[in-house]
Enzyme design. Structure first.
Site, PDB file in Angstrom:
ATOM      1  N   ASP A  30       1.137  -1.207   0.161  1.00 46.23           N
ATOM      2  CA  ASP A  30      -0.092  -0.016  -0.014  1.00 46.23           C
ATOM      3  C   ASP A  30       0.894   1.233   0.023  1.00 46.23           C
ATOM      4  OD1 ASP A  30      -3.065   0.532   1.080  1.00 46.23           O
ATOM      5  OD2 ASP A  30      -1.750   2.010   1.013  1.00 46.23           O
ATOM      6  N   ASN A  87     -12.797  -3.099   2.552  1.00 42.91           N
ATOM      7  CA  ASN A  87     -13.848  -1.795   2.536  1.00 42.91           C
ATOM      8  C   ASN A  87     -14.841  -1.894   1.559  1.00 42.91           C
ATOM      9  OD1 ASN A  87     -12.507  -0.679   5.003  1.00 42.91           O
ATOM     10  ND2 ASN A  87     -10.579   0.196   3.505  1.00 42.91           N
ATOM     11  N   GLY A  93     -15.175   3.268   3.748  1.00 42.46           N
ATOM     12  CA  GLY A  93     -14.171   3.946   3.604  1.00 42.46           C
ATOM     13  C   GLY A  93     -13.319   3.461   2.302  1.00 42.46           C
ATOM     14  N   GLN A  94     -14.224   2.812   1.268  1.00 44.73           N
ATOM     15  CA  GLN A  94     -13.721   2.760   0.057  1.00 44.73           C
ATOM     16  C   GLN A  94     -13.213   3.634  -0.794  1.00 44.73           C
ATOM     17  OE1 GLN A  94     -15.808  -0.559  -2.054  1.00 44.73           O
ATOM     18  NE2 GLN A  94     -13.895  -0.999  -3.553  1.00 44.73           N
ATOM     19  N   HIS A 100     -10.573  -5.160  -3.008  1.00 44.52           N
ATOM     20  CA  HIS A 100      -9.199  -5.551  -2.499  1.00 44.52           C
ATOM     21  C   HIS A 100      -9.138  -5.871  -1.168  1.00 44.52           C
ATOM     22  CE1 HIS A 100      -9.759  -1.154  -2.458  1.00 44.52           C
ATOM     23  NE2 HIS A 100      -8.894  -1.236  -1.363  1.00 44.52           N
ATOM     24  N   HIS A 102      -7.136  -5.527   2.377  1.00 46.50           N
ATOM     25  CA  HIS A 102      -5.957  -5.199   3.003  1.00 46.50           C
ATOM     26  C   HIS A 102      -5.303  -6.249   3.976  1.00 46.50           C
ATOM     27  CE1 HIS A 102      -6.766  -0.768   2.199  1.00 46.50           C
ATOM     28  NE2 HIS A 102      -7.989  -1.056   2.064  1.00 46.50           N
TER      29      HIS A 102
HETATM   30  P1  DGP Z   1      -9.380   1.617   0.106  1.00 45.20           P
HETATM   31  O1  DGP Z   1      -9.776   2.818   1.013  1.00 45.20           O
HETATM   32  O2  DGP Z   1      -9.934   0.234   0.873  1.00 45.20           O
HETATM   33  O3  DGP Z   1     -10.324   1.575  -1.147  1.00 45.20           O
HETATM   34  O4  DGP Z   1      -7.896   1.259   0.023  1.00 45.20           O
HETATM   35  C1  DGP Z   1      -7.317   1.674  -1.115  1.00 45.20           C
HETATM   36  C2  DGP Z   1      -5.822   1.703  -0.738  1.00 45.20           C
HETATM   37  O5  DGP Z   1      -5.175   1.826  -1.945  1.00 45.20           O
HETATM   38  C3  DGP Z   1      -5.518   2.896   0.241  1.00 45.20           C
HETATM   39  O6  DGP Z   1      -4.980   2.210   1.339  1.00 45.20           O
HETATM   40  C4  DGP Z   1      -4.109   3.718  -0.449  1.00 45.20           C
HETATM   41  C5  DGP Z   1      -3.884   2.632  -1.735  1.00 45.20           C
HETATM   42  N1  DGP Z   1      -3.565   3.177  -2.884  1.00 45.20           N
HETATM   43  C6  DGP Z   1      -4.110   4.253  -3.601  1.00 45.20           C
HETATM   44  N2  DGP Z   1      -3.481   4.482  -4.727  1.00 45.20           N
HETATM   45  C7  DGP Z   1      -2.491   3.690  -4.715  1.00 45.20           C
HETATM   46  C8  DGP Z   1      -1.359   3.504  -5.640  1.00 45.20           C
HETATM   47  O7  DGP Z   1      -1.181   4.117  -6.763  1.00 45.20           O
HETATM   48  N3  DGP Z   1      -0.461   2.578  -5.532  1.00 45.20           N
HETATM   49  C9  DGP Z   1      -0.351   1.696  -4.251  1.00 45.20           C
HETATM   50  N4  DGP Z   1       0.511   0.811  -4.183  1.00 45.20           N
HETATM   51  N5  DGP Z   1      -1.469   1.957  -3.493  1.00 45.20           N
HETATM   52  C10 DGP Z   1      -2.338   2.830  -3.510  1.00 45.20           C
END
Ligand code: DGP
Length: 114
Positions: A30, A87, A93-94, A100, A102
């Protein structure tokens, strides 16, 4: 469904720190980690939200969870324990609408979450 940043990562159009891959699942760190280990497990075939998953997605969702658990075990995270989170939509909080999981580990998690 609309393309997302995760689709671009899956197609290698933008970089990510990929830690696991098989035919159906990709996992990468992340960008904004919330724990010492924070890895996102994504199905290569996109489903926007858990709410949109159906019976036809059962096998893929099973593979997604099992890949997450296997990675945690192989990384030595399972004994101390870890948290998995999916999420869903705004109150969940999505922010990225490509389902996906976490995987959070490396510190004690709090419950209930905020
Ligand atoms: P959610 O809030 O559950 O939709 O989680 C999305 C997650 O994705 C958040 O923790 C940050 C991560 N994220 C967003 N953009 C990018 C990216 O470009 N690269 C990576 N590695 N993670 C990302």
């Amino acid at each position: 469904m609309a393309d997302t940043i995760f689709g671009k990562i899956i197609r290698r159009e933008i970089p990510a720190d990929i830690v696991y891959e098989d035919d159906d699942v990709l996992a990468f760190r992340d960008l904004n980690p919330q724990a010492p280990v924070h890895v996102l497990f994504v199905p290569k075939r996109a489903i926007a939200t858990l709410d949109e998953a159906g019976p036809g997605d059962a096998e893929l969702l099973g593979k997604l969870l099992l890949a997450t658990a296997a990675y945690a075990r192989e990384q030595g995270l399972a004994k101390d324990g870890y948290r998995t989170v999916i999420n869903c939509n705004e109150h969940g909080g999505q922010t990225v609408f490509h389902l996906h999981v976490h995987l959070l580990a490396g510190r004690r998690m709090h419950w209930p979450p905020g």
